[in-house]
Motif scaffolding. Structure first.
Motif, PDB file in Angstrom:
ATOM      1  N   GLU A 148       7.019  -4.252  -7.710  1.00 38.50           N
ATOM      2  CA  GLU A 148       5.793  -4.615  -8.204  1.00 38.50           C
ATOM      3  C   GLU A 148       4.796  -3.428  -7.956  1.00 38.50           C
ATOM      4  O   GLU A 148       3.884  -3.137  -8.754  1.00 38.50           O
ATOM      5  N   SER A 149       4.915  -3.083  -6.791  1.00 35.63           N
ATOM      6  CA  SER A 149       3.826  -1.933  -6.404  1.00 35.63           C
ATOM      7  C   SER A 149       4.075  -0.505  -7.173  1.00 35.63           C
ATOM      8  O   SER A 149       3.262   0.161  -7.620  1.00 35.63           O
ATOM      9  N   VAL A 150       5.364  -0.181  -7.529  1.00 29.62           N
ATOM     10  CA  VAL A 150       5.712   0.791  -8.271  1.00 29.62           C
ATOM     11  C   VAL A 150       5.106   0.727  -9.868  1.00 29.62           C
ATOM     12  O   VAL A 150       4.538   1.591 -10.387  1.00 29.62           O
ATOM     13  N   GLY A 151       5.487  -0.621 -10.194  1.00 27.34           N
ATOM     14  CA  GLY A 151       4.959  -0.924 -11.679  1.00 27.34           C
ATOM     15  C   GLY A 151       3.199  -0.725 -11.687  1.00 27.34           C
ATOM     16  O   GLY A 151       2.776  -0.223 -12.564  1.00 27.34           O
ATOM     17  N   ARG A 152       2.803  -1.388 -10.716  1.00 27.45           N
ATOM     18  CA  ARG A 152       1.133  -1.295 -10.590  1.00 27.45           C
ATOM     19  C   ARG A 152       1.065   0.118 -10.515  1.00 27.45           C
ATOM     20  O   ARG A 152      -0.221   0.668 -11.082  1.00 27.45           O
ATOM     21  N   ALA A 153       1.308   1.130  -9.665  1.00 30.10           N
ATOM     22  CA  ALA A 153       0.883   2.530  -9.752  1.00 30.10           C
ATOM     23  C   ALA A 153       1.280   3.118 -11.107  1.00 30.10           C
ATOM     24  O   ALA A 153       0.365   4.064 -11.326  1.00 30.10           O
ATOM     25  N   LYS A 185       0.596  -1.194  -0.070  1.00 28.76           N
ATOM     26  CA  LYS A 185      -0.192   0.173  -0.051  1.00 28.76           C
ATOM     27  C   LYS A 185       0.967   1.292  -0.133  1.00 28.76           C
ATOM     28  O   LYS A 185       0.472   2.101  -0.687  1.00 28.76           O
ATOM     29  N   ALA A 186       1.932   1.304   0.907  1.00 34.15           N
ATOM     30  CA  ALA A 186       2.668   2.580   0.879  1.00 34.15           C
ATOM     31  C   ALA A 186       3.324   3.023  -0.358  1.00 34.15           C
ATOM     32  O   ALA A 186       3.200   3.957  -0.850  1.00 34.15           O
ATOM     33  N   ALA A 187       3.861   1.873  -1.000  1.00 38.54           N
ATOM     34  CA  ALA A 187       4.670   2.194  -2.293  1.00 38.54           C
ATOM     35  C   ALA A 187       3.553   2.590  -3.246  1.00 38.54           C
ATOM     36  O   ALA A 187       3.878   3.349  -4.137  1.00 38.54           O
ATOM     37  N   TYR A 188       2.638   1.696  -3.523  1.00 42.94           N
ATOM     38  CA  TYR A 188       1.462   1.985  -4.325  1.00 42.94           C
ATOM     39  C   TYR A 188       0.938   3.503  -4.239  1.00 42.94           C
ATOM     40  O   TYR A 188       0.986   4.160  -5.226  1.00 42.94           O
ATOM     41  N   GLU A 189       0.616   3.854  -3.251  1.00 41.64           N
ATOM     42  CA  GLU A 189      -0.255   5.005  -2.936  1.00 41.64           C
ATOM     43  C   GLU A 189       0.831   6.207  -3.115  1.00 41.64           C
ATOM     44  O   GLU A 189       0.275   7.373  -3.671  1.00 41.64           O
ATOM     45  N   SER A 190       1.856   5.999  -2.539  1.00 35.57           N
ATOM     46  CA  SER A 190       2.665   7.182  -2.728  1.00 35.57           C
ATOM     47  C   SER A 190       3.347   7.368  -4.065  1.00 35.57           C
ATOM     48  O   SER A 190       3.400   8.675  -4.636  1.00 35.57           O
ATOM     49  N   VAL A 191       3.598   6.335  -5.060  1.00 39.86           N
ATOM     50  CA  VAL A 191       4.128   6.628  -6.399  1.00 39.86           C
ATOM     51  C   VAL A 191       2.726   7.020  -7.086  1.00 39.86           C
ATOM     52  O   VAL A 191       2.980   8.048  -7.877  1.00 39.86           O
TER      53      VAL A 191
END
Length: 279
Positions: free
Chosen positions: A53-58, A26-32
């Motif tokens: 993975e979270s960066v790519g999804r964002a 959540k933190a990586a996804y939401e911040s990016v």
């Protein structure tokens, strides 16, 4: 967004969003995702950060065309060498869910895993990275935390010169000799931890200059490196800080203010010697 031209004639946005120490999920996804919403177009991650993975999804779910986003990731310390780099890069592409990256860096020059043969390991990694450039999977290649002797060893066999060296840079830690060396080699300097991992924000000098220019201490720190010609990579998970860190192109520090910052002592601790790290 202001850009800097690399030695391969491609442009890199001078402000990037750093993701070091932002955990996967959540933190990586939401911040990016928020950084992209408010106008950042340069995202910096690494295999070692564990959040690709979270960066790519964002990025994918932002709705912004992939071609408009400058994406950087980095080779893990355990994956130096020709074959290892080929496998590691493909794994980063898979996690980021992208067809290419704009910039791929060797994260550290002399990690524990290849310390006995770091020169050959780096050359093997670089050869693999050069092949990916020719295949169109990487647009630009570079290094991180490399010092002069590491770069000299790499250049002995390199066919493509590094476009970037990403190092620790901020007011009080400008690594003048290394910076000048890199400039002489036509490399762009990227400043990671440009806020001294937050340590600079309580500096009386920086607070004083911030009052003079009507900006925050963080904006003064970032503006200082921008006026040095560096790319800056601030990191935050706080929306207000992410937004504030973006607004650094509407003011200028004068010569006297820059000189005072040039004379500042390093209050955030010494930069690690990459030949002596334990990772």
């Amino acid at each position: 967004m202001q850009t800097v031209t690399m030695n391969n004639k491609l442009e890199i946005p001078q402000l990037g969003f750093g993701t070091w120490q932002i955990p996967e999920g959540k933190a990586a996804y939401e911040s990016v995702r928020y950084a992209l919403e408010v106008g950042y177009r340069h995202i910096d991650t690494a295999a070692a950060y564990g959040n690709e993975e979270s960066v790519g999804r964002a990025i994918r779910e932002s709705g912004i065309d992939r071609e408009k986003i400058f994406l950087t990731t980095k080779l893990h310390n355990n994956d130096h060498g020709y074959e290892q780099t080929k496998e590691a890069f493909q794994e980063s592409l898979r996690k980021l869910d992208t067809d290419y990256v704009d910039l791929y860096l060797i994260h550290w020059p002399n990690p524990i895993a290849s310390r006995s043969h770091w020169q050959d390991a780096n050359r093997g990694s670089w050869k693999a990275m050069e092949e990916f450039v020719r295949q169109g999977l990487i647009k630009s290649i570079g290094i991180s935390n490399f010092r002069e002797h590491h770069i000299e060893s790499l250049l002995e066999r390199a066919e493509i010169k590094p476009q970037v060296n990403q190092i620790r840079l901020y007011a009080g830690e400008q690594q003048h000799k290394l910076v000048q060396y890199c400039k002489d080699k036509q490399m762009v300097l990227e400043a990671y931890s440009p806020l001294g991992t937050g340590g600079l924000l309580s500096s009386p000098l920086i607070k004083s200059i911030a009052e003079e220019v009507g900006k925050s201490p963080a904006q003064v720190c970032l503006r200082y490196d921008v006026q040095k010609g560096h790319v800056v990579l601030p990191k935050s998970v706080t929306p207000s800080s992410i937004l504030q860190n973006k607004d650094i192109f509407d003011f200028t520090l004068n010569a006297e203010q820059m000189a005072r910052l040039d004379e500042m002592e390093n209050i955030c601790g010494p930069t690690q010697n990459p030949d002596e790290t334990s990772f």
